[in-house]
Enzyme design. Structure first.
Site, PDB file in Angstrom:
ATOM      1  N   CYS A   1      28.435 -38.718 -31.073  1.00 42.70           N
ATOM      2  CA  CYS A   1      27.065 -38.438 -31.502  1.00 42.70           C
ATOM      3  C   CYS A   1      26.321 -37.833 -30.319  1.00 42.70           C
ATOM      4  O   CYS A   1      25.682 -38.546 -29.534  1.00 42.70           O
ATOM      5  CB  CYS A   1      26.371 -39.710 -31.990  1.00 42.70           C
ATOM      6  SG  CYS A   1      24.680 -39.426 -32.580  1.00 42.70           S
TER       7      CYS A   1
ATOM      8  N   TYR B   1      23.667 -36.035 -30.100  1.00 39.45           N
ATOM      9  CA  TYR B   1      22.214 -36.220 -30.141  1.00 39.45           C
ATOM     10  C   TYR B   1      21.833 -37.521 -29.436  1.00 39.45           C
ATOM     11  O   TYR B   1      20.986 -37.537 -28.529  1.00 39.45           O
ATOM     12  CB  TYR B   1      21.743 -36.237 -31.606  1.00 39.45           C
ATOM     13  CG  TYR B   1      20.250 -36.277 -31.810  1.00 39.45           C
ATOM     14  CD1 TYR B   1      19.504 -37.426 -31.548  1.00 39.45           C
ATOM     15  CD2 TYR B   1      19.576 -35.157 -32.301  1.00 39.45           C
ATOM     16  CE1 TYR B   1      18.129 -37.460 -31.762  1.00 39.45           C
ATOM     17  CE2 TYR B   1      18.199 -35.186 -32.501  1.00 39.45           C
ATOM     18  CZ  TYR B   1      17.492 -36.335 -32.238  1.00 39.45           C
ATOM     19  OH  TYR B   1      16.120 -36.367 -32.449  1.00 39.45           O
ATOM     20  N   CYS B   2      22.460 -38.622 -29.826  1.00 38.14           N
ATOM     21  CA  CYS B   2      22.138 -39.921 -29.233  1.00 38.14           C
ATOM     22  C   CYS B   2      22.583 -40.004 -27.780  1.00 38.14           C
ATOM     23  O   CYS B   2      21.914 -40.636 -26.955  1.00 38.14           O
ATOM     24  CB  CYS B   2      22.776 -41.040 -30.052  1.00 38.14           C
ATOM     25  SG  CYS B   2      22.072 -41.222 -31.704  1.00 38.14           S
ATOM     26  N   VAL B   3      23.704 -39.368 -27.444  1.00 36.03           N
ATOM     27  CA  VAL B   3      24.132 -39.339 -26.044  1.00 36.03           C
ATOM     28  C   VAL B   3      23.073 -38.656 -25.194  1.00 36.03           C
ATOM     29  O   VAL B   3      22.693 -39.149 -24.125  1.00 36.03           O
ATOM     30  CB  VAL B   3      25.498 -38.625 -25.900  1.00 36.03           C
ATOM     31  CG1 VAL B   3      25.817 -38.396 -24.422  1.00 36.03           C
ATOM     32  CG2 VAL B   3      26.597 -39.439 -26.552  1.00 36.03           C
TER      33      VAL B   3
ATOM     34  N   HIS C   1      19.874 -41.038 -24.893  1.00 34.30           N
ATOM     35  CA  HIS C   1      20.005 -42.309 -24.183  1.00 34.30           C
ATOM     36  C   HIS C   1      20.560 -42.147 -22.773  1.00 34.30           C
ATOM     37  O   HIS C   1      20.252 -42.955 -21.894  1.00 34.30           O
ATOM     38  CB  HIS C   1      20.786 -43.299 -25.046  1.00 34.30           C
ATOM     39  CG  HIS C   1      20.009 -43.652 -26.272  1.00 34.30           C
ATOM     40  ND1 HIS C   1      18.968 -44.559 -26.249  1.00 34.30           N
ATOM     41  CD2 HIS C   1      20.047 -43.146 -27.530  1.00 34.30           C
ATOM     42  CE1 HIS C   1      18.417 -44.625 -27.454  1.00 34.30           C
ATOM     43  NE2 HIS C   1      19.059 -43.773 -28.241  1.00 34.30           N
TER      44      HIS C   1
END
Length: 348
Positions: free
Chosen positions: A96, A98-100, A103
């Site tokens: 993912c 986007y989330c990497v 975060h």
């Protein structure tokens, strides 16, 4: 304008980039959606697209927010940096990006935690999608039992969020037209804006009243070490399951069967696995089952045609969010129930 209002405006504009559903605009929100939005902007600093995409289904929106707030955002027994390491590592394992991006950038804005924490934690978090092998123990991490429950709660939450993001959002929160050399700066600027608006740390449990109390799902007993995490997970799972109560039983049973036999690994680059997974189901269940199974096992493989086929039977945005949320959370809970709980260091 200061940085925070600018970033908030940019992220609010990004809500229109959510695929397949129309996000409820902040100015149009009322009732439960407005209540969740107010908490998100107060406690998270911005109305982030991964949260807002749930808005066509108010109870599901509240469920996602409860899990995110009470596991990741509240300053509890585990430090925020350790939680962000977990969120990033789980997102990497799920591909993912986007989330990497989000975060990892957030982690870069935080003070580092004691040396030696990250390597073992990353290894554990990346392995949470895999079943516990016979004789294998989770690594000993420098956490108390309560902190370990928070860390595991973050892992479950991001196994859920990664799947929803893969279906409804692009590969990165940074616009395609942004110059590559500015990506890191843009992400870190956005991450710095993702802070509570009010003074002092967030209070544990403030989001729980958004949903009724519910029992903790079987297999997640580790969460009892941190009652607010257990309460958030119980309420969220019950709310999502109730919202998706219309999902046909053959679809529910097929997802349970596939999860029981899943080794936690990727299903492959093609969709060859899907034909076998759908075999024998009633024809009128196939569009729902196809989308549910894709969300659970290969959310990045969801196509416009899959969503269109589902909408022929269930045209509402709310139903699309309810189904995908149910499939994603059922999978995340399954992972949380079979993953090796990180063992606290002796004496903690």
């Amino acid at each position: 304008m200061t940085v925070r209002p600018v970033v908030r405006a940019v992220l609010r504009g990004a809500l229109k980039d959510v695929r397949y559903v129309r996000v409820v605009a902040p100015a149009e929100a009322y009732g439960p959606v407005a209540e969740v939005y107010a908490q998100v902007e107060r406690d998270f600093g911005v109305l982030a697209p991964p949260v807002a995409l749930h808005s066509p289904a108010p109870a599901v929106l509240a469920a996602g927010w409860l899990m995110l707030r009470e596991t990741l955002l509240v300053e509890g027994a585990a430090g925020r940096a350790a939680k962000e390491v977990t969120a990033t590592a789980v997102s990497e394992a799920n591909s993912c990006s986007y989330c990497v991006d989000v975060h990892r950038a957030t982690l870069q804005t935080l003070e580092a935690e004691p040396a030696g924490t990250d390597a073992a934690l990353v290894a554990w978090a990346r392995a949470t999608g895999r079943p516990v092998e016979e004789g294998r123990q989770a690594p000993v991490l420098p956490f108390s039992a309560a902190a370990a429950a928070e860390i595991q709660g973050v892992a479950v939450t991001f196994h859920y969020i990664n799947r929803m993001v893969a279906v409804f959002l692009a590969d990165s929160p940074v616009p395609d037209q942004a110059p590559g050399f500015l990506r890191g700066t843009i992400l870190r600027t956005a991450a710095r804006a993702m802070r509570p608006v009010g003074p002092g740390p967030l209070r544990t449990g403030d989001s729980l009243a958004l949903l009724p109390a519910a029992p903790l799902p079987a297999g997640l007993e580790w969460a009892r070490e941190r009652p607010a995490v257990a309460d958030a997970l119980g309420r969220a799972v019950a709310a999502v399951d109730d919202a998706a109560r219309w999902v046909p039983e053959p679809v529910r049973e097929r997802l349970r069967e596939r999860l029981a036999g899943w080794d936690g690994g990727p299903v492959g680059l093609s969709r060859a696995w899907l034909g076998q997974a759908l075999a024998g189901l009633p024809a009128d269940c196939l569009p729902t089952a196809r989308l549910a199974l894709l969300t659970a096992f290969a959310a990045h493989q969801v196509t416009d045609a899959d969503v269109a086929a589902f909408r022929e039977h269930r045209p509402g945005d709310g139903e699309l969010i309810q189904l995908t949320s149910w499939a994603a959370l059922t999978t995340a809970v399954h992972i949380g129930a079979r993953s090796a709980m990180p063992r606290p260091a002796p004496g903690r």
